[in-house]
Design a protein around this motif. Structure first.
Motif: not given
Length: 490
Positions: A277-291
């Motif tokens: 819903t907000d592209l500013r979350d891309l980096t955080t989302a990717v890192q959480r998926l990596r974990r």
């Protein structure tokens, strides 16, 4: 590693070291990953860096052939429990972009000067430079996988201005944003583009070495909480989907299982599509998926250590690259570990945030601790969620693992087995031994992976009708979850 060892890795294009270090060539001004297919440079012209940010800070630009910014992260930061390891995990989660260096230092309990000094000494770059490198990578992904306007991409990636964005792209990639986008369009069938945000952002989440995706997807399927997660497709070609609660909004992600034939390949990726819903979350989302998928692990180091023990040798040989999954939302994982899956599903139906637009069976985001603490204030569940809500208990990427464990053991209703499960999954600790179990010290620092091997052997024994020898609690969220002994929601 000394320089001779590093140069040998570069000379042999050894992908095992991608992300563990970077090398730069003084005569070209370019930095690369060790497996770069370009002609091997002369040893006297090579310099080595712990991070891409350090190479960039020395004036080198990213190689266009090997894309060193897209490698898996170093497994060292997940193993280390000191301030540098915690800082690297927090920076990866986007804390510097959201809260600044002061916010990072406050979370770590150090002054900004101490954090700057320790990071620079250990990894060759301070928190601002590390965050800048991460923003540049996020911007490149958006430029090359979406049709979003450049101005929107600049702010979505975390830059304060379009000018800062343009200057960083030129410095890191020796290119303009428009040229990066045009280069991706020329890549042909391999180039993937989402023409509108509604189509989601296509990503390739890279991993190092072999990856036993079947075991990870089996576990996620067993744990799945209705409304928040689902699994579809035949085994070996499944798609795992879940909702995400993120700093600026919500997300829905779909991750595809690796084909069976790729499980033993020396590196690869998980195909992913992310709706935000907000592209500013891309980096955080990717890192959480990596974990969650344990993509930054070093399976070579894990398998070498565990495979040397006769007790695990056969399992390691049969399951190279077995991972120890983490959590996309540590607070959610802790609640699920306490109450079990059926109760977690009731919590979702009663208190979960409803998505603005449902994605088929995905309808809710797991309720926040503060919501649960107010709605269910009594008993172990209320105590746990209150501690998470007020910060008494921290399970974020930079949490002190020992302090978090001590805080959990002080809460009523959380026994040592449940705390061990939370430490393994929510805190991503690779070296947890369930209390009271025979998990030898020689498995350090990979005891979590050793336990995963023992459980895999048990599950295969059950499938053969031979019974189960349980090692610690089952994983959070399953019917017989660790805990599951907390009170059911009213």
């Amino acid at each position: 590693m000394d320089e001779e060892t590093r140069y040998e890795a570069v000379r042999s294009r050894d992908a095992r070291f991608d992300g563990e270090f970077f090398f730069a060539v003084e005569t070209t001004g370019i930095y690369c990953r060790p497996s770069c297919p370009a002609v091997t440079p002369k040893q006297r012209n090579v310099r080595y860096y712990t991070t891409a940010a350090a190479a960039q800070g020395s004036g080198f630009r990213a190689c266009r052939r090997c894309r060193p910014d897209a490698v898996p992260g170093s497994a060292e930061w997940n193993v280390r429990a000191d301030v540098v390891g915690r800082a690297m995990r927090l920076i990866g989660d986007g804390v510097v972009d959201r809260e600044g260096v002061g916010g990072l230092a406050a979370r770590l309990g150090y002054s900004t000067r101490q954090v700057q000094r320790q990071l620079t000494a250990e990894v060759g770059a301070g928190p601002v430079a590390l965050a800048r490198a991460q923003r540049a990578h996020t911007a490149r992904v958006l430029l090359q996988t979406t049709g979003l306007p450049v101005t929107e991409i600049a702010f979505a990636a975390g830059f304060a201005s379009v000018r800062q964005f343009n200057d960083t792209i030129r410095a890191v990639y020796a290119s303009t944003p428009s040229a990066l986008r045009a280069a991706a369009s020329r890549e042909g069938p391999g180039a993937r583009r989402a023409d509108a945000p509604a189509a989601g952002i296509p990503l390739r989440l890279a991993h190092r070495g072999p990856y036993r995706s079947t075991a990870v997807f089996d576990l996620l399927a067993q744990e799945a909480v209705a409304g928040v997660e689902d699994m579809s497709g035949p085994r070996g070609r499944r798609t795992y989907r879940r909702t995400l609660r993120l700093p600026y909004g919500t997300g829905v992600v779909a991750v595809n299982e690796c084909p069976d034939g790729q499980a033993s390949q020396p590196g690869g990726w998980l195909d992913t599509r992310l709706h935000l819903t907000d592209l500013r979350d891309l980096t955080t989302a990717v890192q959480r998926l990596r974990r969650l998928f344990d993509l930054d692990a070093d399976p070579y180091a894990v398998d070498e250590r565990l495979g040397a023990d006769p007790r695990l040798a056969a399992s390691v040989a049969a399951r190279p690259g077995l991972r120890s999954p983490g959590a996309a939302d540590p607070d959610e994982l802790a609640v699920r570990a306490l109450v079990g899956r059926p109760a977690a599903e009731r919590l979702v139906r009663r208190y979960g945030k409803v998505l603005d637009a449902a994605h088929e069976s995905l309808t809710h985001v797991f309720p926040e601790p503060a919501v649960l603490a107010e709605a269910e204030p009594d008993g172990p569940l209320g105590t746990l969620t209150a501690a998470l809500a007020d910060g008494t208990l921290r399970l974020d990427a930079g949490a002190d693992r020992d302090a978090a464990q001590a805080a959990m053991l002080a809460l009523p209703g959380l026994d040592a087995h449940t705390v061990a499960a939370i430490r393994t999954r929510a805190l991503g600790d690779p070296d947890v031994a369930p209390p009271g179990e025979d998990v030898p010290e020689v498995w350090r620092p990979w005891r979590s992976y050793g336990v995963r091997h023992l459980r895999a052997e048990d599950e295969e024994a059950v499938a053969r009708g031979e019974g189960r020898r349980e090692v610690g609690p089952p994983d959070p969220g399953r019917e017989s979850a660790a805990g599951g002994h907390g009170p059911a929601p009213r």
